[in-house]
Motif scaffolding. Structure first.
Motif, mmCIF file in Angstrom:
data_model
loop_
_atom_site.group_PDB
_atom_site.id
_atom_site.type_symbol
_atom_site.label_atom_id
_atom_site.label_comp_id
_atom_site.label_asym_id
_atom_site.label_seq_id
_atom_site.Cartn_x
_atom_site.Cartn_y
_atom_site.Cartn_z
ATOM 1 N N GLN A 272 13.254 4.162 23.654
ATOM 2 C CA GLN A 272 12.722 4.538 24.963
ATOM 3 C C GLN A 272 13.867 4.646 25.953
ATOM 4 O O GLN A 272 14.686 3.723 26.087
ATOM 5 C CB GLN A 272 11.686 3.519 25.445
ATOM 6 N N ILE A 273 13.950 5.784 26.624
ATOM 7 C CA ILE A 273 14.969 5.980 27.648
ATOM 8 C C ILE A 273 14.473 5.343 28.947
ATOM 9 O O ILE A 273 13.346 5.610 29.376
ATOM 10 C CB ILE A 273 15.234 7.483 27.867
ATOM 11 N N PRO A 274 15.271 4.479 29.580
ATOM 12 C CA PRO A 274 14.811 3.821 30.811
ATOM 13 C C PRO A 274 14.648 4.828 31.945
ATOM 14 O O PRO A 274 15.568 5.562 32.290
ATOM 15 C CB PRO A 274 15.936 2.809 31.111
ATOM 16 N N THR A 275 13.446 4.884 32.499
ATOM 17 C CA THR A 275 13.138 5.820 33.588
ATOM 18 C C THR A 275 12.296 5.100 34.637
ATOM 19 O O THR A 275 11.952 3.919 34.484
ATOM 20 C CB THR A 275 12.344 7.031 33.059
ATOM 21 N N ASN A 276 11.946 5.811 35.676
ATOM 22 C CA ASN A 276 11.027 5.309 36.689
ATOM 23 C C ASN A 276 9.702 4.950 36.001
ATOM 24 O O ASN A 276 9.062 5.818 35.403
ATOM 25 C CB ASN A 276 10.805 6.408 37.731
ATOM 26 N N PRO A 277 9.283 3.674 36.048
ATOM 27 C CA PRO A 277 8.051 3.282 35.347
ATOM 28 C C PRO A 277 6.807 4.017 35.832
ATOM 29 O O PRO A 277 5.811 4.102 35.117
ATOM 30 C CB PRO A 277 7.944 1.776 35.637
ATOM 31 N N ASP A 278 6.878 4.585 37.044
ATOM 32 C CA ASP A 278 5.740 5.331 37.572
ATOM 33 C C ASP A 278 5.827 6.829 37.255
ATOM 34 O O ASP A 278 4.909 7.583 37.569
ATOM 35 C CB ASP A 278 5.645 5.149 39.091
ATOM 36 N N PHE A 279 6.939 7.216 36.632
ATOM 37 C CA PHE A 279 7.107 8.631 36.280
ATOM 38 C C PHE A 279 8.051 8.699 35.074
ATOM 39 O O PHE A 279 9.239 8.986 35.202
ATOM 40 C CB PHE A 279 7.664 9.424 37.466
ATOM 41 N N LYS A 280 7.507 8.419 33.896
ATOM 42 C CA LYS A 280 8.324 8.265 32.693
ATOM 43 C C LYS A 280 8.634 9.576 31.980
ATOM 44 O O LYS A 280 9.577 9.652 31.198
ATOM 45 C CB LYS A 280 7.616 7.331 31.702
ATOM 46 N N SER A 281 7.821 10.584 32.206
ATOM 47 C CA SER A 281 7.930 11.815 31.431
ATOM 48 C C SER A 281 9.253 12.535 31.705
ATOM 49 O O SER A 281 9.624 12.793 32.847
ATOM 50 C CB SER A 281 6.767 12.751 31.758
ATOM 51 N N LEU A 282 9.971 12.848 30.610
ATOM 52 C CA LEU A 282 11.222 13.582 30.698
ATOM 53 C C LEU A 282 11.068 14.931 30.002
ATOM 54 O O LEU A 282 10.372 15.049 28.998
ATOM 55 C CB LEU A 282 12.353 12.814 30.013
ATOM 56 N N ASN A 283 11.731 15.950 30.522
ATOM 57 C CA ASN A 283 11.795 17.225 29.834
ATOM 58 C C ASN A 283 12.459 17.020 28.476
ATOM 59 O O ASN A 283 13.360 16.184 28.323
ATOM 60 C CB ASN A 283 12.591 18.223 30.677
ATOM 61 N N LEU A 284 12.025 17.775 27.469
ATOM 62 C CA LEU A 284 12.549 17.632 26.115
ATOM 63 C C LEU A 284 14.065 17.735 26.071
ATOM 64 O O LEU A 284 14.748 16.868 25.495
ATOM 65 C CB LEU A 284 11.919 18.704 25.211
ATOM 66 N N SER A 285 14.623 18.763 26.675
ATOM 67 C CA SER A 285 16.082 18.941 26.617
ATOM 68 C C SER A 285 16.818 17.865 27.402
ATOM 69 O O SER A 285 17.940 17.483 27.053
ATOM 70 C CB SER A 285 16.466 20.327 27.146
#
Length: 237
Positions: free
Chosen positions: A131-144
């Motif tokens: 899991q890549i650490p991201t904003n817990p309220d906005f986790k979705s990352l673009n594939l690339s």
């Protein structure tokens, strides 16, 4: 440590632009191997090639498969990327934990489709989930974007050459192909005794079996022993 050991696997990618951008990201950090499983767009196409910019060679030498099983024959360690925590008995790691991965082996990073990510069935083939650490309220990352973050991090690890890993040279880990062969033999015997009951639960039971075997880090010798056991059990009937 060779970057040629590392593959980036896109499972059912949906957008041509993302496939091209992933190829570009792979070449940005001097990796070579792009693998696609059942892509939705025609592959390759002009949009993919245009988006890849100077990475057309990555597109041209990429491999395409119809399913995940076929794609893993030459992978020793599979790391599935996911924005969701899975309630599975599988090792969950973060970027820092990649320092512990033996990149002398053939490592594959598995990415899910843009719409739905990876299912639990697809994750069951993996040794780890990342899991890549991201904003817990906005986790979705673009594939690339997900791919380029991992590619940059792994590239920096390989450059530093500070990967702490020691294992007896006499012990050779089983490849995915060897584990798949053993697992197929196990499933064949279980099918013959009508083990998977009721039938509608068979896919879930197979998923659980894969989770067990793929996370065990079996050696090639252990895999041969288990294959012999399953073969003997079949003969007894």
């Amino acid at each position: 440590m060779s970057k040629s050991n590392i593959s980036f696997i896109l499972h059912k990618p949906q957008l041509s632009e993302n496939i091209g951008a992933c190829a570009r990201a792979i070449k940005n950090f001097n990796f070579k191997k792009l693998v696609l499983i059942n892509p939705k767009p025609i592959f390759p196409n002009d949009k993919i090639l245009a988006t890849s910019v100077g990475a057309k060679d990555i597109i041209n030498q990429s491999k395409k498969y119809d399913n995940l099983d076929k794609a893993l024959g030459k992978i020793d360690i599979l790391i599935a990327t996911s924005a969701r925590f899975r309630n599975k008995n599988i090792k969950h790691i973060n970027l820092e934990d990649l320092k512990k991965i033996n990149f002398k082996k053939r490592v594959g990073f598995l990415f899910g489709s843009e719409a739905s990510g990876l299912s639990n069935d697809e994750v069951s083939y993996a040794n780890y989930t990342l899991q890549i650490p991201t904003n817990p309220d906005f986790k979705s990352l673009n594939l690339s974007h997900s791919l380029i973050i991992i590619a940059q991090y792994v590239a920096s690890l390989l450059k530093s050459k500070n990967i702490p890993f020691q294992k007896s040279k006499k012990v050779k880990s089983a490849s995915k192909k060897e584990i798949q062969s053993m697992l197929s033999l196990c499933i064949k015997n279980l099918d013959e005794i009508n083990f998977f009951r009721p039938k509608e639960k068979r896919p879930k039971m197979l998923e659980n079996l894969r989770n067990i075997f793929y996370k065990m880090d079996l050696s090639d010798k252990e895999t041969r022993i288990l294959s012999g056991v399953f073969a003997s059990l079949g003969k007894k009937r």
